[in-house]
Structures are given as C-alpha cells and as structure tokens.
Design a protein around this motif. Structure first.
Motif, PDB file in Angstrom:
ATOM      1  N   THR A 244      61.830  81.901  20.620  1.00 13.46           N
ATOM      2  CA  THR A 244      61.864  81.644  22.060  1.00 13.46           C
ATOM      3  C   THR A 244      60.738  82.380  22.786  1.00 13.46           C
ATOM      4  O   THR A 244      60.017  81.798  23.606  1.00 13.46           O
ATOM      5  CB  THR A 244      63.224  82.085  22.642  1.00 13.46           C
ATOM      6  OG1 THR A 244      64.267  81.348  21.986  1.00 13.46           O
ATOM      7  CG2 THR A 244      63.280  81.816  24.128  1.00 13.46           C
ATOM      8  N   LYS A 245      60.575  83.667  22.470  1.00 13.17           N
ATOM      9  CA  LYS A 245      59.535  84.454  23.120  1.00 13.17           C
ATOM     10  C   LYS A 245      58.147  83.923  22.792  1.00 13.17           C
ATOM     11  O   LYS A 245      57.273  83.863  23.658  1.00 13.17           O
ATOM     12  CB  LYS A 245      59.650  85.927  22.690  1.00 13.17           C
ATOM     13  CG  LYS A 245      60.856  86.644  23.257  1.00 13.17           C
ATOM     14  CD  LYS A 245      60.955  88.055  22.743  1.00 13.17           C
ATOM     15  CE  LYS A 245      59.791  88.900  23.203  1.00 13.17           C
ATOM     16  NZ  LYS A 245      59.916  90.317  22.776  1.00 13.17           N
ATOM     17  N   THR A 246      57.956  83.535  21.528  1.00  9.73           N
ATOM     18  CA  THR A 246      56.638  83.044  21.115  1.00  9.73           C
ATOM     19  C   THR A 246      56.326  81.721  21.791  1.00  9.73           C
ATOM     20  O   THR A 246      55.204  81.506  22.288  1.00  9.73           O
ATOM     21  CB  THR A 246      56.596  82.873  19.584  1.00  9.73           C
ATOM     22  OG1 THR A 246      56.871  84.131  18.963  1.00  9.73           O
ATOM     23  CG2 THR A 246      55.224  82.384  19.134  1.00  9.73           C
ATOM     24  N   GLU A 247      57.311  80.829  21.838  1.00 11.53           N
ATOM     25  CA  GLU A 247      57.075  79.531  22.483  1.00 11.53           C
ATOM     26  C   GLU A 247      56.786  79.693  23.969  1.00 11.53           C
ATOM     27  O   GLU A 247      55.943  78.990  24.529  1.00 11.53           O
ATOM     28  CB  GLU A 247      58.289  78.625  22.264  1.00 11.53           C
ATOM     29  CG  GLU A 247      58.412  78.131  20.814  1.00 11.53           C
ATOM     30  CD  GLU A 247      59.655  77.296  20.605  1.00 11.53           C
ATOM     31  OE1 GLU A 247      60.539  77.306  21.498  1.00 11.53           O
ATOM     32  OE2 GLU A 247      59.758  76.635  19.548  1.00 11.53           O
ATOM     33  N   GLU A 248      57.494  80.629  24.614  1.00 11.77           N
ATOM     34  CA  GLU A 248      57.219  80.887  26.032  1.00 11.77           C
ATOM     35  C   GLU A 248      55.806  81.433  26.220  1.00 11.77           C
ATOM     36  O   GLU A 248      55.090  81.044  27.149  1.00 11.77           O
ATOM     37  CB  GLU A 248      58.244  81.891  26.579  1.00 11.77           C
ATOM     38  CG  GLU A 248      59.639  81.317  26.725  1.00 11.77           C
ATOM     39  CD  GLU A 248      60.647  82.356  27.172  1.00 11.77           C
ATOM     40  OE1 GLU A 248      60.266  83.550  27.262  1.00 11.77           O
ATOM     41  OE2 GLU A 248      61.808  81.996  27.423  1.00 11.77           O
ATOM     42  N   ALA A 249      55.394  82.355  25.330  1.00 14.08           N
ATOM     43  CA  ALA A 249      54.051  82.923  25.423  1.00 14.08           C
ATOM     44  C   ALA A 249      52.992  81.863  25.176  1.00 14.08           C
ATOM     45  O   ALA A 249      51.986  81.798  25.892  1.00 14.08           O
ATOM     46  CB  ALA A 249      53.903  84.068  24.410  1.00 14.08           C
ATOM     47  N   ILE A 250      53.232  81.015  24.170  1.00 12.89           N
ATOM     48  CA  ILE A 250      52.269  79.951  23.853  1.00 12.89           C
ATOM     49  C   ILE A 250      52.125  78.999  25.031  1.00 12.89           C
ATOM     50  O   ILE A 250      51.012  78.588  25.403  1.00 12.89           O
ATOM     51  CB  ILE A 250      52.708  79.179  22.595  1.00 12.89           C
ATOM     52  CG1 ILE A 250      52.662  80.091  21.359  1.00 12.89           C
ATOM     53  CG2 ILE A 250      51.836  77.960  22.376  1.00 12.89           C
ATOM     54  CD1 ILE A 250      51.291  80.625  21.028  1.00 12.89           C
ATOM     55  N   SER A 251      53.252  78.650  25.652  1.00 15.70           N
ATOM     56  CA  SER A 251      53.211  77.763  26.812  1.00 15.70           C
ATOM     57  C   SER A 251      52.439  78.398  27.966  1.00 15.70           C
ATOM     58  O   SER A 251      51.636  77.747  28.633  1.00 15.70           O
ATOM     59  CB  SER A 251      54.643  77.431  27.256  1.00 15.70           C
ATOM     60  OG  SER A 251      54.637  76.641  28.423  1.00 15.70           O
ATOM     61  N   ASP A 252      52.671  79.705  28.172  1.00 10.72           N
ATOM     62  CA  ASP A 252      51.979  80.415  29.247  1.00 10.72           C
ATOM     63  C   ASP A 252      50.477  80.461  28.992  1.00 10.72           C
ATOM     64  O   ASP A 252      49.666  80.207  29.895  1.00 10.72           O
ATOM     65  CB  ASP A 252      52.551  81.835  29.353  1.00 10.72           C
ATOM     66  CG  ASP A 252      51.949  82.618  30.513  1.00 10.72           C
ATOM     67  OD1 ASP A 252      51.856  82.060  31.615  1.00 10.72           O
ATOM     68  OD2 ASP A 252      51.575  83.783  30.309  1.00 10.72           O
ATOM     69  N   TYR A 253      50.100  80.771  27.751  1.00 14.30           N
ATOM     70  CA  TYR A 253      48.669  80.834  27.415  1.00 14.30           C
ATOM     71  C   TYR A 253      48.026  79.449  27.499  1.00 14.30           C
ATOM     72  O   TYR A 253      46.874  79.314  27.927  1.00 14.30           O
ATOM     73  CB  TYR A 253      48.476  81.405  26.014  1.00 14.30           C
ATOM     74  CG  TYR A 253      48.697  82.903  25.938  1.00 14.30           C
ATOM     75  CD1 TYR A 253      48.009  83.767  26.769  1.00 14.30           C
ATOM     76  CD2 TYR A 253      49.608  83.449  25.033  1.00 14.30           C
ATOM     77  CE1 TYR A 253      48.215  85.144  26.711  1.00 14.30           C
ATOM     78  CE2 TYR A 253      49.817  84.816  24.953  1.00 14.30           C
ATOM     79  CZ  TYR A 253      49.120  85.650  25.793  1.00 14.30           C
ATOM     80  OH  TYR A 253      49.318  87.002  25.738  1.00 14.30           O
ATOM     81  N   THR A 254      48.771  78.416  27.107  1.00 14.20           N
ATOM     82  CA  THR A 254      48.237  77.050  27.195  1.00 14.20           C
ATOM     83  C   THR A 254      47.930  76.690  28.642  1.00 14.20           C
ATOM     84  O   THR A 254      46.880  76.102  28.945  1.00 14.20           O
ATOM     85  CB  THR A 254      49.250  76.049  26.606  1.00 14.20           C
ATOM     86  OG1 THR A 254      49.492  76.383  25.234  1.00 14.20           O
ATOM     87  CG2 THR A 254      48.707  74.628  26.676  1.00 14.20           C
ATOM     88  N   ASN A 255      48.843  77.055  29.534  1.00 18.70           N
ATOM     89  CA  ASN A 255      48.616  76.781  30.962  1.00 18.70           C
ATOM     90  C   ASN A 255      47.402  77.544  31.493  1.00 18.70           C
ATOM     91  O   ASN A 255      46.624  77.025  32.298  1.00 18.70           O
ATOM     92  CB  ASN A 255      49.862  77.154  31.771  1.00 18.70           C
ATOM     93  CG  ASN A 255      51.024  76.217  31.492  1.00 18.70           C
ATOM     94  OD1 ASN A 255      50.825  75.064  31.128  1.00 18.70           O
ATOM     95  ND2 ASN A 255      52.242  76.714  31.659  1.00 18.70           N
ATOM     96  N   LYS A 256      47.258  78.802  31.037  1.00 16.33           N
ATOM     97  CA  LYS A 256      46.117  79.594  31.479  1.00 16.33           C
ATOM     98  C   LYS A 256      44.803  78.982  30.993  1.00 16.33           C
ATOM     99  O   LYS A 256      43.815  78.936  31.731  1.00 16.33           O
ATOM    100  CB  LYS A 256      46.242  81.029  30.963  1.00 16.33           C
ATOM    101  CG  LYS A 256      47.321  81.848  31.655  1.00 16.33           C
ATOM    102  CD  LYS A 256      47.375  83.256  31.086  1.00 16.33           C
ATOM    103  CE  LYS A 256      48.447  84.086  31.792  1.00 16.33           C
ATOM    104  NZ  LYS A 256      48.532  85.460  31.230  1.00 16.33           N
TER     105      LYS A 256
END
Length: 395
Positions: A244-256
């Motif tokens: 969950t944490k990794t997917e949230e981080a990946i999504s955040d970095y993708t948006n950035k």
C-alpha cells in the motif's frame, strides 16, 4: 526467642566434611558464628528441630577450633533446602519451574546466594530460564506438578522432567535468543503461537516423560524453526502494508513526474505557433522601413520566447533530478528494511526511473529544437534584412 535461619546453617555446611552418604560428617568450628549456632542448636529445641542437625559429640567439644561429629538431615521445609547434588534440588517438581529461595548443594559446596556459580548450577538456571520462556507459549503451566500444556495444531502435555546429565547441551546464547524472541512486545501473541505449534510438532511423537529432555536436546532446532516461522509471518504481515505504501508513493511520484511536463505544456504548445509566426512574418527588407522593424521584432520576440522556455525547462529538469534522488533513497530504504519482499516492488521504481529519463530526453529535445529554431530565425533574418541595425537607429 528468635528462630534459627538458613543463613546461619550455611557456614556449618561449608565447614563440614560430609560422609559418603551425605547424612553427616565432621564439622570444624572455625569461627565464633559457627560456635554460636551450634550452641543455639544444642540448647534450643526449636532450633534443633528446624535445623535438622544433631550434635553427636560431647558438649565439651563445642569450643572454637574444635571438631564435632554431626548428623545432618534436611532442615524444616520453610527454612531452606539441603541437597546432596543438583539432582537433589530438582527432585522436587516445583524446583524444576522455579529456583528455591534458600538452598545449599553439598557436592558443589554452593549456597543460593554465592557469587561464584558452578557449571551445574549455571546450567540449571539456564533451564529455568528456558522453562519461563516456554511458559509464555504454554496454555497452562502447573507449577506444583511441573507440567506445561501447549495448544496449537493439537494439544500436548509436557512434564518438565530432567536431570543434570540431560542439560549439558543447553547454551546461554540459545536461551538468550529464545527469551529475546518471546518477551519482545511486538507481535507477542503471534510469536508465542508459532513457538507453541513448533513445540507440539517437535515433541508429539516422543513418550510423555521424555518430551522435555528431547526438547532440550533439540533446543537449537526449535529456536531456528520458530524464528523462521516468525520471519514468514512478518513478511506476510508487512506485505500488504508495504504494498500500500509503495503504491501510494509510486502514484505520488508519477504525478510529480507528469507535472514537470504539464507545467510547461502551454509554453511548449506555443512553439509551433511561434514557428508559424516566424515563417510568415519575416519579409524582405532592403530599407529601414516597416519591414525591417517587423523582422527585428519577430526575431527578438522568438528569441525571448525561447529564453523564457529554456528557464522553465531547466527548472523542470532540476525538479526531475530531485525526484530521481528521492526515488533512489526510497529504493535503498525498501531494500534495507524489507529485504524479504523488496524484490517484488523494485520493478515499480525501475519503471519510474525509466519514465524520468524519457522526460529528460523530451525536455532536452524541446530545448535543442527551440534553439535550432532561434538560430534559423536569425539566419533568415540576416538573409532577408539588408540594413544594419546601427544604421537604422541613426537614420
């Protein structure tokens, strides 16, 4: 009158040369405290009964430096325990669960409060620590009969039966590992459940009275198997949390990463427009007339546009570098702290790194194209515009 204490009896035991049966011996009266205790026993009926010591020599032998013959039996139960050897200590079921508060072991010349501990006592105490650790995993422990009941994949009763000869393989390091495992508060219930199941699996096929001795002989195997079981549980427990944490981080970095291009999208979309303007607005100018100034304005405007776009693109490239550095730190942290499951998530970070590199290539491509366009603009300007700027400014 005060009752005799076990601590008063210990000097008597220490200075007695016991007979082979350990039922008595010859005591050397080495100091006044021993003499006082002997006189107390000889004159006080309660002290005589409590101590379990009968003085067989005549009263005139009770002098400092003298020797007297004694018959020595176990003192009153509440006073303390006198044992021939360590096996005598653990003959009582309760003492296989907890060390007696006051005792003396004749064979080791050891009292309960001595600072120098012989090997047999050291190992006896190790086994008591082992029993305490196992008790944490047991469903029920009967301290009076020294029995532990374990529940897991079935039900198993283990009488705590052993002798000194059975505990030679116990090491402090292994007991320390088990204690650290069992008494750590994190996931304590799961750890004790894993330990209980492993105890049952290890000892279920052994005769009931041999189970504890078998467990002691295979203690290292039990500890390793229990630790491995917990590692598996911890991996499964952590997986969803890490996922969950990794997917949230990946999504955040993708948006950035996406935002680095989105922020300059309007400027980039203006490049084709600027190209059309340059291509259509530059005219042949042989004099310092309107065509000359129009050509100059178009060329300067195109150059200024590209300069501003370059500043925006460089800023986005710096942002991408910051994101890439943050991604690397997150990846290293994942690999270090969650090594057992990290491999499953590393491809996500690799995908983001690839996307960052693609964005960098695109941004650098935009810069190159724009500056090539600027160069072409000024080349065309000089081909179409005959007058020099300085001449027109003075005209």
């Amino acid at each position: 009158m005060a009752r005799i204490t076990f601590d008063q009896l210990i000097p008597l035991y220490r200075h007695t040369v016991f007979n082979a049966a350990k039922t008595g011996g010859r005591l050397h009266i080495a100091d006044h405290s021993i003499l006082e205790t002997l006189n107390f026993i000889n004159t006080d009926d309660d002290a005589f009964r409590d101590s379990g010591i009968r003085i067989e020599s005549d009263a005139d032998k009770l002098v400092l430096g003298g020797n007297v013959d004694l018959e020595i039996s176990t003192p009153r139960t509440g006073l303390g325990l006198l044992a021939r050897d360590v096996d005598g200590v653990i003959a009582a079921a309760a003492h296989r669960i907890r060390e007696p508060s006051h005792y003396y072991v004749i064979s080791e010349n050891f009292a309960y409060n001595d600072t120098t501990v012989p090997d047999s006592i050291f190992r006896y105490r190790l086994v008591l620590r082992l029993v305490r650790s196992l008790s944490e995993a047991a469903a029920f422990v009967d301290p009076h009969h020294a029995e532990a009941t374990f529940l897991g994949r079935g039900r198993l009763r283990i009488p705590v039966v052993f002798k000194v000869a059975d505990i030679g393989s116990v090491t402090a390091a292994t007991v320390d590992e088990l204690e650290d495992f069992v008494f750590e508060k994190i996931h304590k219930d799961q750890k004790t459940a894993i330990l209980s199941s492993n105890v049952i699996e290890l000892c279920r096929n052994q005769p009931e009275n041999d189970r504890f001795r078998f467990l002691v002989a295979h203690l290292r195997e039990l500890v390793l198997k229990t630790q491995d079981g917990y590692k598996l549980f911890a991996s499964e427990f952590s997986y969803e949390k890490i996922k969950t944490k990794t997917e949230e981080a990946i999504s955040d970095y993708t948006n950035k990463i996406h935002k680095t291009f989105h922020d300059i999208q309007n400027q980039v979309m203006g490049v084709p427009v600027a190209t059309v303007i340059v291509a259509t607005q530059l005219k042949l100018a042989k004099e310092c007339a309107v065509e000359f100034w129009a050509n100059l304005a178009v060329s300067v405007g195109a150059t200024l546009f590209v300069v501003l776009l370059t500043i925006a693109v460089v800023n986005q490239l710096m942002t991408l570098s910051s994101i890439a550095g943050d991604l690397l730190r997150q990846r290293e942290k994942l690999t270090k702290e969650y090594a057992t499951v990290a491999e499953q998530f590393l491809p996500l970070y690799s995908g983001l790194k690839k996307r960052i590199n693609i964005h960098r290539v695109i941004l650098w491509g935009i810069l190159i194209v724009c500056w090539v366009g600027v160069g072409m603009t000024w080349f065309i300007y000089h081909r179409l515009t005959t007058p020099e700027l300085s001449a027109c400014l003075h005209s």
